[in-house]
Design a protein around this motif. Structure first.
Motif, PDB file in Angstrom:
ATOM      1  N   SER A  73       0.839  -1.192   0.000  1.00 32.31           N
ATOM      2  CA  SER A  73       0.000   0.000   0.000  1.00 32.31           C
ATOM      3  C   SER A  73       0.881   1.251   0.000  1.00 32.31           C
ATOM      4  CB  SER A  73      -0.910   0.009   1.226  1.00 32.31           C
ATOM      5  OG  SER A  73      -1.639   1.212   1.297  1.00 32.31           O
ATOM      6  N   GLU A  74       0.555   2.192  -0.890  1.00 31.05           N
ATOM      7  CA  GLU A  74       1.272   3.472  -0.948  1.00 31.05           C
ATOM      8  C   GLU A  74       0.517   4.574  -0.232  1.00 31.05           C
ATOM      9  OE1 GLU A  74       3.266   4.445  -4.713  1.00 31.05           O
ATOM     10  OE2 GLU A  74       2.295   2.638  -5.518  1.00 31.05           O
ATOM     11  N   ARG A 185      -2.395  10.157  -7.142  1.00 29.84           N
ATOM     12  CA  ARG A 185      -2.358   9.524  -5.834  1.00 29.84           C
ATOM     13  C   ARG A 185      -3.694   8.892  -5.483  1.00 29.84           C
ATOM     14  NH1 ARG A 185       1.147   9.148  -1.892  1.00 29.84           N
ATOM     15  NH2 ARG A 185       0.476   8.919   0.274  1.00 29.84           N
ATOM     16  N   LYS A 188      -4.130   5.252  -6.265  1.00 28.99           N
ATOM     17  CA  LYS A 188      -3.436   4.275  -5.424  1.00 28.99           C
ATOM     18  C   LYS A 188      -4.318   3.712  -4.318  1.00 28.99           C
ATOM     19  CE  LYS A 188       1.002   6.558  -6.285  1.00 28.99           C
ATOM     20  NZ  LYS A 188       1.431   5.546  -7.261  1.00 28.99           N
ATOM     21  N   ILE A 191      -6.169  -1.011  -6.014  1.00 28.79           N
ATOM     22  CA  ILE A 191      -5.155  -1.844  -6.657  1.00 28.79           C
ATOM     23  C   ILE A 191      -5.850  -2.810  -7.601  1.00 28.79           C
ATOM     24  CG2 ILE A 191      -3.298  -3.509  -6.310  1.00 28.79           C
ATOM     25  CD1 ILE A 191      -2.802  -2.299  -3.583  1.00 28.79           C
ATOM     26  N   ASN A 212       0.518   3.182   5.162  1.00 29.30           N
ATOM     27  CA  ASN A 212       1.414   3.438   4.044  1.00 29.30           C
ATOM     28  C   ASN A 212       2.652   2.548   4.144  1.00 29.30           C
ATOM     29  OD1 ASN A 212       2.753   4.495   1.885  1.00 29.30           O
ATOM     30  ND2 ASN A 212       3.244   6.450   2.856  1.00 29.30           N
TER      31      ASN A 212
END
Length: 379
Positions: A73-74, A185, A188, A191, A212
């Motif tokens: 996960s970002e 962003r 993100k 997914i 994160n």
């Protein structure tokens, strides 16, 4: 007088007995000794016929998926329930959502930034109509196509220096790229499966607060696998990509066809081996399966292949000449787990097919004859 007669009779009897015993000994001395029959072993034989012998390299390893994705996960958010459970063994098609995080708060900030961009462009439209009437229409068209519920469209191309100074000076370009960064962003939080595959590891469940940089699981394509094997450096110059490979499972009940997909360009300094990668496809295969691979590395001309136990420590093998065992020197070229490739064995030489316990040079043997009265040939 009677006593003398008795002694005389006994003396004569002793003399006669001594003569009989002496004759008995003489007769036994000349009797021939019994002949012990010789035991002649029956052995399996082969007739040598030299040919080209392929060198097969045996190696083993575990299968890994050719396409593998470790999911991280970002962004941070609450893991939302999707159409499919995020569990090990769950299949997903290409383009389906693997993970969706709650992005409602972040989405609102993106919409706010998009609204600011729209307002900034709308604020300069009167000045554009007066000072830049030739570019006014393209900016008006841009505003008409601007939809807050869709991805922000690319800014119109700036054609002149004055227009560039005017647009840039109003902060429109920087605002636009800030919006695009926020939108990027935002993606993100969701997914998507990059290919059709299956989850092999799931480290989070629905409702979990994802942070994160947290690892979420692993996703693989179960249709194509590869196996990494280490091969002796002596085969580095002959091991080629695309070479066919036969693979067998641990129980040797199934075989699979593969090929060499890649060969490492460097040699391991510690083990002096070179790494090759074998690609294999089959519906029965699973990641982590242990397989043994047989790689065709090279061919040796004018050679034969025999059981490794037939080669003596002195690099000699037994041959049969006139029903007697004899030894001849040979040149081993390649060893495998069960066999050895030899040179310098003349055609037509009769050799053992299987080891004989207690064999020695000069031992009498008898060749086993097949039903067609001919011995097999070994190549």
């Amino acid at each position: 007088m009677l006593r003398k007669i008795i002694l005389s009779v006994l003396g004569v009897a002793l003399i006669i007995g001594a003569i009989i015993f002496a004759n008995y000994l003489i007769d036994n001395k000349n009797k021939p000794k019994p002949v012990i029959p010789k035991v002649v072993k029956t052995v399996l034989v082969d007739t040598v016929k030299n040919s080209s012998i392929p060198i097969v390299i045996s190696a083993n390893g575990n299968l890994t998926a050719l396409q593998r994705v470790e999911l991280y996960s970002e962004v941070q958010g609450l893991f939302q329930t999707g159409s499919k459970l995020f569990k090990s063994g769950q299949k997903f098609n290409k383009g389906e959502t693997l993970i969706r995080l709650d992005a409602s708060e972040y989405y609102a900030s993106v919409q706010s930034a998009k609204s600011d961009l729209y307002n900034s462009i709308a604020a300069i439209m009167p000045d554009l109509r007066l000072d830049f009437p030739d570019v006014f229409q393209k900016w008006q068209t841009y505003l008409n196509n601007f939809d807050l519920n869709k991805t922000t469209p690319t800014l119109p191309e700036i054609s002149g220096e004055k227009e560039n100074y005017f647009i840039t000076g109003r902060g429109i370009v920087s605002t636009y790229y800030n919006v695009r960064n926020l939108e990027q962003r935002l993606t993100k939080y969701r997914i998507i499966a990059p290919f059709s595959g299956i989850l092999t590891e799931a480290l989070v469940t629905e409702g979990t607060l994802v942070r994160n940089g947290q690892k979420l699981g692993e996703f693989i394509n179960p249709s194509v696998y590869e196996m990494e094997v280490a091969v002796s450096k002596s085969f580095a110059d002959i091991l080629k990509e695309g070479e066919a490979v036969t693979l067998t499972n641990l129980d040797r009940t199934k075989t699979y066809k593969g090929k060499v997909s890649r060969v490492n360009g460097s040699i391991d300094a510690t083990t002096q081996t070179i790494t090759a990668y074998i690609e294999v496809k089959h519906e029965d295969l699973k990641e982590g399966m242990y397989l043994e691979a047989n790689l065709n590395a090279d061919k040796v001309d004018n050679a034969i292949e025999i059981d490794r136990n037939l080669l003596l420590d002195t690099e000699e093998i037994y041959v049969i000449k006139d029903s007697l065992l004899d030894v001849i020197p040979v040149k081993p070229v390649h060893f495998s787990n069960t066999s050895v490739v030899l040179r310098a064995v003349p055609d037509g030489t009769i050799i053992l097919r299987k080891p004989v316990p207690g064999a020695y040079a000069g031992m009498h043997v008898k060749s086993a004859v097949n039903s067609d009265n001919t011995s097999d040939s070994v190549q």
